[in-house]
Design an enzyme around this catalytic site. Structure first.
Site, PDB file in Angstrom:
ATOM      1  N   ILE A 112       2.829   2.630   2.448  1.00  0.00           N
ATOM      2  CA  ILE A 112       4.035   2.609   3.095  1.00  0.00           C
ATOM      3  C   ILE A 112       4.800   1.706   2.188  1.00  0.00           C
ATOM      4  CG2 ILE A 112       5.388   1.992   5.058  1.00  0.00           C
ATOM      5  CD1 ILE A 112       3.097   2.699   6.712  1.00  0.00           C
ATOM      6  N   ARG A 151      -5.329   3.784   9.954  1.00  0.00           N
ATOM      7  CA  ARG A 151      -6.163   4.650  10.857  1.00  0.00           C
ATOM      8  C   ARG A 151      -7.095   5.569   9.726  1.00  0.00           C
ATOM      9  NH1 ARG A 151      -4.134   7.610  15.593  1.00  0.00           N
ATOM     10  NH2 ARG A 151      -1.909   8.075  14.850  1.00  0.00           N
ATOM     11  N   ARG A 155       9.879  12.731  14.204  1.00  0.00           N
ATOM     12  CA  ARG A 155       8.961  13.841  14.219  1.00  0.00           C
ATOM     13  C   ARG A 155       9.273  14.909  15.471  1.00  0.00           C
ATOM     14  NH1 ARG A 155       3.818   9.745  13.470  1.00  0.00           N
ATOM     15  NH2 ARG A 155       3.946  10.336  11.226  1.00  0.00           N
ATOM     16  N   ASP A 188       1.343  -8.648  -1.946  1.00  0.00           N
ATOM     17  CA  ASP A 188      -0.119  -7.952  -1.348  1.00  0.00           C
ATOM     18  C   ASP A 188      -1.097  -9.171  -1.668  1.00  0.00           C
ATOM     19  OD1 ASP A 188      -0.915  -4.685  -0.423  1.00  0.00           O
ATOM     20  OD2 ASP A 188      -2.572  -6.056  -0.865  1.00  0.00           O
ATOM     21  N   ASN A 224       0.135  -1.474  12.630  1.00  0.00           N
ATOM     22  CA  ASN A 224      -0.443  -0.928  13.972  1.00  0.00           C
ATOM     23  C   ASN A 224      -1.692  -1.829  14.354  1.00  0.00           C
ATOM     24  OD1 ASN A 224       0.958   1.375  14.891  1.00  0.00           O
ATOM     25  ND2 ASN A 224       0.095   2.661  13.316  1.00  0.00           N
ATOM     26  N   GLY A 274       0.849  -1.166   0.023  1.00  0.00           N
ATOM     27  CA  GLY A 274       0.021   0.125   0.136  1.00  0.00           C
ATOM     28  C   GLY A 274       0.751   1.238   0.035  1.00  0.00           C
ATOM     29  N   ILE A 330       5.756  -2.786  10.724  1.00  0.00           N
ATOM     30  CA  ILE A 330       5.116  -1.467  10.886  1.00  0.00           C
ATOM     31  C   ILE A 330       3.752  -1.454  11.486  1.00  0.00           C
ATOM     32  CG2 ILE A 330       5.005   0.754   9.702  1.00  0.00           C
ATOM     33  CD1 ILE A 330       7.360   0.072   8.051  1.00  0.00           C
ATOM     34  N   HIS A 359       4.271   2.907  21.077  1.00  0.00           N
ATOM     35  CA  HIS A 359       3.781   3.513  19.863  1.00  0.00           C
ATOM     36  C   HIS A 359       2.542   3.997  19.932  1.00  0.00           C
ATOM     37  CE1 HIS A 359       4.132   5.646  15.931  1.00  0.00           C
ATOM     38  NE2 HIS A 359       3.377   4.823  15.422  1.00  0.00           N
TER      39      HIS A 359
HETATM   40  P1  A3D Z   1      -2.429   0.684   3.234  1.00  0.00           P
HETATM   41  O1  A3D Z   1      -1.909   1.761   2.046  1.00  0.00           O
HETATM   42  O2  A3D Z   1      -3.974   0.521   3.491  1.00  0.00           O
HETATM   43  O3  A3D Z   1      -1.765  -0.710   2.587  1.00  0.00           O
HETATM   44  C1  A3D Z   1      -1.797  -1.840   3.597  1.00  0.00           C
HETATM   45  C2  A3D Z   1      -1.824  -2.793   2.396  1.00  0.00           C
HETATM   46  O4  A3D Z   1      -2.052  -3.997   3.083  1.00  0.00           O
HETATM   47  C3  A3D Z   1      -2.846  -2.911   1.122  1.00  0.00           C
HETATM   48  O5  A3D Z   1      -2.188  -2.689   0.082  1.00  0.00           O
HETATM   49  C4  A3D Z   1      -3.599  -4.190   1.610  1.00  0.00           C
HETATM   50  O6  A3D Z   1      -4.068  -4.646   0.532  1.00  0.00           O
HETATM   51  C5  A3D Z   1      -2.771  -5.056   2.336  1.00  0.00           C
HETATM   52  N1  A3D Z   1      -3.105  -6.154   2.893  1.00  0.00           N
HETATM   53  C6  A3D Z   1      -4.560  -5.972   3.802  1.00  0.00           C
HETATM   54  N2  A3D Z   1      -4.450  -7.537   4.250  1.00  0.00           N
HETATM   55  C7  A3D Z   1      -3.693  -8.135   3.756  1.00  0.00           C
HETATM   56  C8  A3D Z   1      -3.126  -9.290   4.010  1.00  0.00           C
HETATM   57  N3  A3D Z   1      -3.995 -10.298   4.781  1.00  0.00           N
HETATM   58  N4  A3D Z   1      -2.144  -9.931   3.442  1.00  0.00           N
HETATM   59  C9  A3D Z   1      -1.383  -8.870   2.905  1.00  0.00           C
HETATM   60  N5  A3D Z   1      -1.709  -7.640   2.620  1.00  0.00           N
HETATM   61  C10 A3D Z   1      -2.922  -7.229   3.088  1.00  0.00           C
HETATM   62  O7  A3D Z   1      -1.825   1.108   4.583  1.00  0.00           O
HETATM   63  P2  A3D Z   1      -0.479   1.830   4.846  1.00  0.00           P
HETATM   64  O8  A3D Z   1       0.749   1.528   4.053  1.00  0.00           O
HETATM   65  O9  A3D Z   1      -0.560   3.377   4.776  1.00  0.00           O
HETATM   66  O10 A3D Z   1      -0.158   1.509   6.463  1.00  0.00           O
HETATM   67  C11 A3D Z   1      -0.024   0.201   6.669  1.00  0.00           C
HETATM   68  C12 A3D Z   1       0.151  -0.247   8.081  1.00  0.00           C
HETATM   69  O11 A3D Z   1       1.345   0.663   8.905  1.00  0.00           O
HETATM   70  C13 A3D Z   1      -1.018   0.287   8.913  1.00  0.00           C
HETATM   71  O12 A3D Z   1      -1.636  -0.644  10.029  1.00  0.00           O
HETATM   72  C14 A3D Z   1      -0.978   1.559   9.618  1.00  0.00           C
HETATM   73  O13 A3D Z   1      -1.547   1.877  10.794  1.00  0.00           O
HETATM   74  C15 A3D Z   1       0.498   1.180  10.187  1.00  0.00           C
HETATM   75  N6  A3D Z   1       1.465   2.514  10.361  1.00  0.00           N
HETATM   76  C16 A3D Z   1       2.423   2.198  11.319  1.00  0.00           C
HETATM   77  C17 A3D Z   1       3.213   3.279  11.712  1.00  0.00           C
HETATM   78  C18 A3D Z   1       4.037   3.318  12.841  1.00  0.00           C
HETATM   79  O14 A3D Z   1       4.860   4.123  12.906  1.00  0.00           O
HETATM   80  C19 A3D Z   1       4.315   2.105  13.412  1.00  0.00           C
HETATM   81  C20 A3D Z   1       3.097   4.530  11.173  1.00  0.00           C
HETATM   82  C21 A3D Z   1       2.090   4.768   9.939  1.00  0.00           C
HETATM   83  C22 A3D Z   1       1.659   3.556   9.668  1.00  0.00           C
END
Ligand code: A3D
Length: 320
Positions: A14, A83, A152, A34, A121, A12, A119, A176
């Protein structure tokens, strides 16, 4: 020498940014995984097509089969949901725990020797679950949060003092979440600790408290602005710093969510603490002295992580 293989579980916001940074820094070949069909393939192709312009030699592959992560040296996990405005990280627990069970099974089967950076959450609980599912050595599975929270804090302080971000070092420990612990005593501008900068009239206690709070709310501030998801540039950059330290055996001193076995009086939980990251993974936890006030804040944060892990065990008793 063969290039390192870096698998990204979750392609996604990140995941895509991670892949781009890995290419620009030529850290290794990238496998983007993915569950969404076409998403990792499309991003991998798009990134590969940027390589001639930017002049990097890195392979990009988009996949939907865990077999393709076989033999990965580093795995960065972002699979799950982020989120939306009004949600806390903890609201993601149930859904992302199920995702960690699938991801952990895939890693265990195909790449149990990798260095894994989680990473997803709520971070401290998800990295705990991932280690439990994979059964991998605890120094090989870590969580990224402290580098981001510290970054940050550093950015806000650099803006406040009108100095380079490079000269501000910061320590943010604990979980976190809303209870994270920015440590002002261990945060410096070119080695000058914040308490000294207060004495030098660079900042008041009140203003510093506002910046500490803005750091704690840093993730929510971005979520509120984006409306559709959470931060991804700074989180990706932070995880890359950890992966690079592992791949190049740099032994950087970086805060990360590490499994504690008695350090800081904590056993059996992943908590954000200063660590050394090198070729052996999370090589060492650095135990710094905390004063009474810092210890209280840290313990409150540990308690919040403990509650999340207990919630995981209620949902998936097999993880206990
Ligand atoms: P997003 O762009 O939605 O990407 C997540 C990806 O995971 C999507 O492409 C989904 O298709 C894929 N996915 C969902 N279920 C599965 C599965 N079962 N197996 C494999 N892939 C799957 O989200 P993002 O990239 O913005 O964020 C990803 C995660 O990082 C979230 O949980 C956020 O809350 C977390 N996050 C953590 C921090 C920290 O500092 C720890 C900071 C920002 C985001």
């Amino acid at each position: 020498m063969a290039r390192a293989k870096i698998a990204l579980i979750g392609s996604g916001m990140i995941g895509g940014t991670l892949a781009h940074l890995i290419g620009l820094k030529e850290l290794g070949d990238v496998v983007m995984f993915d569950i969404a069909e076409g998403l990792p393939q499309g991003k991998a192709l798009d990134l590969a097509e940027s390589a001639p312009v930017d002049g990097f030699n890195v392979g990009f592959q988009g996949v939907n089969d865990y077999a393709d992560i076989k033999g990965a040296d580093v795995i960065i996990v972002t699979a799950g949901v982020p989120r939306k405005p009004g949600m806390s990280r903890d609201d993601l627990l149930e859904i992302n725990l199920k995702v960690m069970e699938q991801v952990g099974a895939g890693i265990k089967k195909y790449a149990p020797d990798a260095f894994v950076i989680c990473i997803t959450n709520p971070l401290d609980a998800m990295v705990w679950a991932l280690q439990r599912v994979t059964g991998m050595p605890k120094n090989q599975v870590v969580g990224m949060a402290g580098v981001l929270d510290g970054s940050r804090f550093r950015y806000f302080l650099a803006r406040e003092f009108d100095v380079s971000v490079e000269d501000v070092t910061a320590f943010v420990l604990g979980g976190h979440g809303d209870t994270m612990v920015p440590l002002t005593r261990y945060t410096t501008v070119a080695g000058i600790p914040l308490p000294d900068l207060i004495k030098m009239n660079w900042i008041t206690h009140e203003r510093l408290n506002e910046i500490v709070q803005r750091t704690r709310d840093g993730g929510a501030e971005v979520v509120k602005l984006l409306k559709t998801g959470s931060a991804y540039y700074a989180p990706a950059a932070s995880a890359i710093e950890m992966a690079e330290s592992y791949l190049k055996d740099k032994k950087r001193v970086l805060p990360c969510a590490a499994y504690l076995t008695g350090e800081y009086g904590v056993k059996g939980l992943y908590i954000g603490v200063p660590t050394v990251i090198g070729a052996k993974g999370m090589e060492r936890v650095i135990e710094i002295d905390l004063n009474t006030h810092e210890r209280l804040d840290f313990n409150r944060s540990v308690e919040a992580v403990k509650n999340l892990v207990e919630a995981c065990v209620r949902i998936a008793p097999g993880l206990a």
